[in-house]
Design an enzyme around this catalytic site. Structure first.
Site, short mmCIF file in Angstrom:
data_model
loop_
_atom_site.label_atom_id
_atom_site.label_comp_id
_atom_site.label_asym_id
_atom_site.label_seq_id
_atom_site.Cartn_x
_atom_site.Cartn_y
_atom_site.Cartn_z
N HIS A 9 -1.93 -5.37 1.51
CA HIS A 9 -3.18 -6.07 1.24
C HIS A 9 -2.84 -7.50 0.83
CE1 HIS A 9 -7.04 -7.27 -0.48
NE2 HIS A 9 -6.32 -7.81 -1.44
N ASN B 269 -1.93 -0.02 6.93
CA ASN B 269 -1.38 -1.30 7.40
C ASN B 269 -0.50 -2.00 6.37
OD1 ASN B 269 -3.41 -2.03 5.70
ND2 ASN B 269 -4.71 -3.00 7.25
N LYS C 2 0.84 -1.19 0.00
CA LYS C 2 0.00 0.00 0.00
C LYS C 2 0.89 1.26 0.00
CE LYS C 2 -3.92 -2.31 2.29
NZ LYS C 2 -4.88 -2.19 3.43
N GLU D 274 -8.96 -10.18 -7.96
CA GLU D 274 -7.99 -9.11 -7.71
C GLU D 274 -6.81 -9.17 -8.68
OE1 GLU D 274 -7.10 -9.62 -3.55
OE2 GLU D 274 -9.16 -9.18 -2.95
N TYR E 141 -11.78 -3.66 -4.19
CA TYR E 141 -12.43 -3.70 -2.87
C TYR E 141 -13.95 -3.81 -3.03
CZ TYR E 141 -8.25 -2.48 -0.08
OH TYR E 141 -7.03 -2.49 0.57
N1 UDP Z 1 -10.18 -0.53 6.69
C1 UDP Z 1 -10.44 0.71 7.23
N2 UDP Z 1 -11.37 0.81 8.25
C2 UDP Z 1 -12.05 -0.28 8.71
C3 UDP Z 1 -11.78 -1.54 8.14
C4 UDP Z 1 -10.83 -1.64 7.13
O1 UDP Z 1 -9.85 1.72 6.84
O2 UDP Z 1 -12.88 -0.15 9.64
C5 UDP Z 1 -9.19 -0.64 5.59
C6 UDP Z 1 -7.86 -1.27 6.03
O3 UDP Z 1 -6.80 -0.62 5.33
C7 UDP Z 1 -8.02 -2.71 5.60
C8 UDP Z 1 -8.86 -2.56 4.32
O4 UDP Z 1 -9.74 -1.48 4.58
O5 UDP Z 1 -6.78 -3.34 5.37
C9 UDP Z 1 -9.67 -3.79 3.95
O6 UDP Z 1 -10.39 -4.22 5.08
P1 UDP Z 1 -10.48 -5.77 5.46
O7 UDP Z 1 -11.50 -5.87 6.55
O8 UDP Z 1 -10.73 -6.57 4.22
O9 UDP Z 1 -9.06 -6.07 6.10
P2 UDP Z 1 -7.81 -6.91 5.56
O10 UDP Z 1 -8.33 -8.06 4.73
O11 UDP Z 1 -6.97 -5.93 4.76
O12 UDP Z 1 -7.09 -7.35 6.80
MG MG Z 2 -9.75 -8.05 3.20
#
Ligand code: UDP
Ligand code: MG
Length: 137
Positions: free
Chosen positions: A121, A118, A11, A132, A51
């Site tokens: 992805h 974080n 990211k 994706e 997404y």
């Molecule tokens: N995210 C966010 N706020 C939230 C949940 C997710 O900004 O409340 C962002 C975060 O960067 C996350 C991404 O959206 O990595 C995708 O969310 P997901 O729940 O799929 O988490 P991941 O699979 O990346 O752990």
């Molecule tokens: Mg996810």
């Protein structure tokens, strides 16, 4: 289990902080095979396809802003159980509490931006990985 593929994104925060090599190296050292890699500037269209499950969520607009804040690196890795393996290396979503030793736990934190920044992805299923990969390659 059959060999799988996963799509990862480094990211914008990961690229800006010079962590692209570190992230790729951790996945390579675990033993997975790098199949493809590309430098991208995310567009709203690509992010909406990537997404798809989050487009209606309240955090989506700020997620787009974060993901558009700089260049990203997309990569495909392959290997048996690569999805579970890379998600384990990545760590849990919130970098503040992600386990030390994981990518998010070692390198991520809350920067007070209101976004969950974080570093990485990682696809969460073979179906997501297929969709994706088609977005970025
Ligand atoms: N995210 C966010 N706020 C939230 C949940 C997710 O900004 O409340 C962002 C975060 O960067 C996350 C991404 O959206 O990595 C995708 O969310 P997901 O729940 O799929 O988490 P991941 O699979 O990346 O752990
Ligand atoms: Mg996810």
């Amino acid at each position: 289990m059959a060999t799988e593929k996963i799509l990862i994104l480094i990211k914008p925060d990961g690229v800006k902080r010079g962590l692209a090599g570190e992230v790729l190296a951790r996945i390579e050292r675990k033993g997975y095979t790098l199949e493809n890699i590309a430098w991208h500037a995310a567009t709203p269209e690509k992010l909406a396809a990537h997404y798809a499950e989050h487009v209606e969520k309240p955090f989506y607009p700020s997620l787009v802003e974060y993901m558009s804040s700089g260049p990203i690196v997309a990569a495909v890795f392959s290997g048996d159980s690569v999805i579970a393996g890379v998600r384990s290396l990545a760590g849990s979503t919130d970098p503040t509490t992600a386990a030390p030793g994981t990518i998010r736990g070692d390198f991520g934190r809350d920067w007070g931006t209101g976004n969950i920044e974080n570093i990485i992805h990682a696809s969460d299923s073979p179906e997501s990985a297929e969709r994706e990969i088609a977005v970025w390659f």
